[in-house]
Scaffold this motif. Structure first.
Motif, PDB file in Angstrom:
ATOM      1  N   ALA A 101       0.829  -1.214   0.000  1.00  0.00           N
ATOM      2  CA  ALA A 101       0.000   0.000   0.000  1.00  0.00           C
ATOM      3  C   ALA A 101       0.857   1.255   0.000  1.00  0.00           C
ATOM      4  O   ALA A 101       0.559   2.231  -0.703  1.00  0.00           O
ATOM      5  N   GLY A 102       1.941   1.250   0.774  1.00  0.00           N
ATOM      6  CA  GLY A 102       2.806   2.424   0.815  1.00  0.00           C
ATOM      7  C   GLY A 102       3.551   2.650  -0.485  1.00  0.00           C
ATOM      8  O   GLY A 102       3.645   3.784  -0.977  1.00  0.00           O
ATOM      9  N   LEU A 103       4.090   1.591  -1.062  1.00  0.00           N
ATOM     10  CA  LEU A 103       4.852   1.736  -2.309  1.00  0.00           C
ATOM     11  C   LEU A 103       3.962   2.157  -3.474  1.00  0.00           C
ATOM     12  O   LEU A 103       4.410   2.849  -4.395  1.00  0.00           O
ATOM     13  N   ARG A 104       2.708   1.754  -3.448  1.00  0.00           N
ATOM     14  CA  ARG A 104       1.793   2.120  -4.528  1.00  0.00           C
ATOM     15  C   ARG A 104       1.146   3.486  -4.329  1.00  0.00           C
ATOM     16  O   ARG A 104       0.442   3.967  -5.224  1.00  0.00           O
ATOM     17  N   SER A 105       1.353   4.108  -3.188  1.00  0.00           N
ATOM     18  CA  SER A 105       0.718   5.396  -2.917  1.00  0.00           C
ATOM     19  C   SER A 105       1.583   6.584  -3.321  1.00  0.00           C
ATOM     20  O   SER A 105       1.216   7.725  -3.057  1.00  0.00           O
ATOM     21  N   THR A 106       2.731   6.321  -3.925  1.00  0.00           N
ATOM     22  CA  THR A 106       3.601   7.415  -4.351  1.00  0.00           C
ATOM     23  C   THR A 106       2.929   8.238  -5.449  1.00  0.00           C
ATOM     24  O   THR A 106       2.303   7.688  -6.355  1.00  0.00           O
ATOM     25  N   ASP A 107       3.070   9.544  -5.365  1.00  0.00           N
ATOM     26  CA  ASP A 107       2.486  10.446  -6.354  1.00  0.00           C
ATOM     27  C   ASP A 107       3.105  10.172  -7.727  1.00  0.00           C
ATOM     28  O   ASP A 107       4.328  10.241  -7.893  1.00  0.00           O
ATOM     29  N   PRO A 108       2.293   9.841  -8.745  1.00  0.00           N
ATOM     30  CA  PRO A 108       2.861   9.584 -10.085  1.00  0.00           C
ATOM     31  C   PRO A 108       3.618  10.764 -10.658  1.00  0.00           C
ATOM     32  O   PRO A 108       4.558  10.585 -11.441  1.00  0.00           O
ATOM     33  N   LEU A 131       5.618  12.736  -9.037  1.00  0.00           N
ATOM     34  CA  LEU A 131       6.985  12.670  -8.526  1.00  0.00           C
ATOM     35  C   LEU A 131       7.802  11.620  -9.272  1.00  0.00           C
ATOM     36  O   LEU A 131       8.985  11.820  -9.555  1.00  0.00           O
ATOM     37  N   LEU A 132       7.172  10.490  -9.579  1.00  0.00           N
ATOM     38  CA  LEU A 132       7.872   9.454 -10.333  1.00  0.00           C
ATOM     39  C   LEU A 132       8.225   9.939 -11.742  1.00  0.00           C
ATOM     40  O   LEU A 132       9.332   9.681 -12.239  1.00  0.00           O
ATOM     41  N   ASP A 133       7.294  10.637 -12.388  1.00  0.00           N
ATOM     42  CA  ASP A 133       7.576  11.191 -13.711  1.00  0.00           C
ATOM     43  C   ASP A 133       8.696  12.230 -13.636  1.00  0.00           C
ATOM     44  O   ASP A 133       9.565  12.294 -14.513  1.00  0.00           O
ATOM     45  N   LEU A 134       8.672  13.033 -12.574  1.00  0.00           N
ATOM     46  CA  LEU A 134       9.702  14.049 -12.419  1.00  0.00           C
ATOM     47  C   LEU A 134      11.081  13.423 -12.235  1.00  0.00           C
ATOM     48  O   LEU A 134      12.066  13.866 -12.825  1.00  0.00           O
ATOM     49  N   SER A 135      11.150  12.375 -11.412  1.00  0.00           N
ATOM     50  CA  SER A 135      12.436  11.715 -11.190  1.00  0.00           C
ATOM     51  C   SER A 135      12.942  11.050 -12.466  1.00  0.00           C
ATOM     52  O   SER A 135      14.147  11.076 -12.749  1.00  0.00           O
ATOM     53  N   ALA A 136      12.029  10.464 -13.244  1.00  0.00           N
ATOM     54  CA  ALA A 136      12.446   9.859 -14.506  1.00  0.00           C
ATOM     55  C   ALA A 136      12.923  10.920 -15.483  1.00  0.00           C
ATOM     56  O   ALA A 136      13.898  10.720 -16.226  1.00  0.00           O
ATOM     57  N   THR A 137      12.247  12.076 -15.511  1.00  0.00           N
ATOM     58  CA  THR A 137      12.660  13.162 -16.394  1.00  0.00           C
ATOM     59  C   THR A 137      14.046  13.684 -16.034  1.00  0.00           C
ATOM     60  O   THR A 137      14.841  14.045 -16.919  1.00  0.00           O
ATOM     61  N   MET A 138      14.358  13.701 -14.733  1.00  0.00           N
ATOM     62  CA  MET A 138      15.646  14.196 -14.283  1.00  0.00           C
ATOM     63  C   MET A 138      16.740  13.140 -14.348  1.00  0.00           C
ATOM     64  O   MET A 138      17.871  13.384 -13.940  1.00  0.00           O
ATOM     65  N   GLY A 139      16.406  11.947 -14.845  1.00  0.00           N
ATOM     66  CA  GLY A 139      17.416  10.927 -15.085  1.00  0.00           C
ATOM     67  C   GLY A 139      17.678   9.983 -13.939  1.00  0.00           C
ATOM     68  O   GLY A 139      18.680   9.270 -13.952  1.00  0.00           O
ATOM     69  N   ALA A 140      16.817   9.939 -12.931  1.00  0.00           N
ATOM     70  CA  ALA A 140      17.026   9.035 -11.800  1.00  0.00           C
ATOM     71  C   ALA A 140      16.685   7.607 -12.193  1.00  0.00           C
ATOM     72  O   ALA A 140      15.681   7.346 -12.850  1.00  0.00           O
ATOM     73  N   GLY A 141      17.532   6.671 -11.799  1.00  0.00           N
ATOM     74  CA  GLY A 141      17.284   5.274 -12.074  1.00  0.00           C
ATOM     75  C   GLY A 141      16.296   4.670 -11.093  1.00  0.00           C
ATOM     76  O   GLY A 141      15.876   5.321 -10.129  1.00  0.00           O
ATOM     77  N   ARG A 196      15.016   4.764  -3.404  1.00  0.00           N
ATOM     78  CA  ARG A 196      15.663   5.212  -2.162  1.00  0.00           C
ATOM     79  C   ARG A 196      15.257   6.625  -1.770  1.00  0.00           C
ATOM     80  O   ARG A 196      15.140   6.926  -0.574  1.00  0.00           O
ATOM     81  N   LYS A 197      15.011   7.478  -2.767  1.00  0.00           N
ATOM     82  CA  LYS A 197      14.743   8.881  -2.472  1.00  0.00           C
ATOM     83  C   LYS A 197      13.254   9.225  -2.438  1.00  0.00           C
ATOM     84  O   LYS A 197      12.865  10.195  -1.785  1.00  0.00           O
ATOM     85  N   ILE A 198      12.426   8.466  -3.138  1.00  0.00           N
ATOM     86  CA  ILE A 198      11.019   8.841  -3.254  1.00  0.00           C
ATOM     87  C   ILE A 198      10.097   7.730  -2.763  1.00  0.00           C
ATOM     88  O   ILE A 198       9.290   7.936  -1.851  1.00  0.00           O
ATOM     89  N   ARG A 199      10.202   6.554  -3.372  1.00  0.00           N
ATOM     90  CA  ARG A 199       9.220   5.503  -3.076  1.00  0.00           C
ATOM     91  C   ARG A 199       9.305   5.020  -1.627  1.00  0.00           C
ATOM     92  O   ARG A 199       8.284   4.943  -0.940  1.00  0.00           O
ATOM     93  N   PHE A 200      10.502   4.669  -1.171  1.00  0.00           N
ATOM     94  CA  PHE A 200      10.624   4.123   0.181  1.00  0.00           C
ATOM     95  C   PHE A 200      10.281   5.143   1.266  1.00  0.00           C
ATOM     96  O   PHE A 200       9.537   4.813   2.204  1.00  0.00           O
TER      97      PHE A 200
END
Length: 322
Positions: free
Chosen positions: A202-209, A211-221, A227-231
């Protein structure tokens, strides 16, 4: 991309969200009753200073908050013991069924060395079972959250393992692994495993999409995003599951001791029940409860250290808008 830039992006998203909520508050208040603006202003939490984090509460305020949180359960506990003493002293229930608190205290002090030895055995089984359940549960939650295939493959198995009565498989575990500590630890793991998985997913799936798109745009693996967002985002849910799991681990260890053991609080409970020694039985139950309460408090302290920024850890924050 550096880690600081990803942290800055996450903080900016949180600040923008909070700013949007504060900007929308006057509009909502103006559309309501005449006193809505005053109510909104009175319930608004003070924003942190421009420099960053809000100032930490002083030691006196922490002590006052602790006393305020403890006096109510302490009052209920005192009322319970008074009612228990009254019923047992008047012998509304025979003493061989419900002893007085004094009899329980005498039994506990006279047999303290033996009870302490059995308590340490159950505590060891509980802690080891809980640690293993937390590690396996978190790994399973990550696998389920990140893979749709594993989600469909593992989730039904986890549910199936949970609905099986653990007392029914305890004799089988004794046959497989003997009368040592292994069956008790396995039962503690099986009972405490499920809430960790459910809360972790439930916690891992509740991350704001976004933020995930932003991290992918900025090149985060994937690893840095985890480590920085989901957990961090999943920690509030995960800590809630761990608090449930640590109390269930005590149940698992004691159930294992019911089936086949020569030491532990579950073994003492069976002896006291067979000998109709109600004072020893009550002392044993108090020690079991003490183990669960102490471990729960330790997880609560860990939660306060890991997620002090979460709304559930703030003192005085209103949970309603009315």
């Amino acid at each position: 991309m550096t880690e600081n830039s990803l942290d800055t992006a996450g903080r900016r998203a949180a600040v923008d969200k909070a700013s949007g909520e504060r900007a929308a508050a006057p509009t909502l208040a103006s559309e309501g009753a005449p006193g809505a603006v005053d109510d909104a202003n009175s319930s608004r939490v003070a924003s942190p200073p421009p420099g960053g984090r809000p100032p930490r509460p002083t030691l006196g305020r922490r002590a006052a908050a602790l006393a305020d949180s403890l006096w109510r359960p302490a009052l209920v506990l005192v009322a319970f013991f008074v009612a228990w003493w009254f019923v047992a002293a008047r012998e509304y229930v025979p003493n061989y069924l419900v002893p007085t608190p004094g009899q329980v205290w005498t039994t506990m002090t006279n047999q303290w060395s033996e009870l302490a030895r059995h308590t340490m055995v159950t505590l060891y089984e509980t802690v080891l079972g809980f640690v293993l359940a937390a590690a396996l549960g978190l790994a399973t939650a990550v696998a389920i959250a990140y893979s749709r295939t594993l989600d469909k493959a593992l989730y039904p198995i986890v549910l199936f393992a949970q609905v099986i009565p653990k007392i029914a498989i305890a004799p089988l575990l004794v046959v497989w692994f003997g009368l040592g500590l292994t069956p008790k630890i396995i039962l503690a793991v099986l009972i405490a495993f499920f809430p960790v998985v459910i809360s972790g997913v439930a916690g891992l799936r509740s991350t704001d999409p976004e933020l995930l798109d932003l991290s992918a745009t900025m090149g985060a693996g994937p690893w840095r995003t985890f480590r920085k967002i989901r957990f961090p985002n999943a920690l509030p849910h995960l800590m809630a599951g761990l608090k449930v799991a640590v109390t269930l681990a005590v149940v698992g260890a004691v159930v294992g001791e019911f089936v086949g053991a020569s030491e532990g609080l579950g073994y003492v409970l069976l002896l006291a029940n067979g000998n109709l020694d109600s004072a020893l039985l009550f002392a044993d139950l108090i020690l079991m409860s003490a183990i669960g309460i102490v471990l729960f408090v330790l997880v609560e302290i860990a939660e306060a250290l890991l997620i002090p920024w979460h709304a559930s850890r703030r003192v005085g924050v209103s949970l309603t808008t009315s």
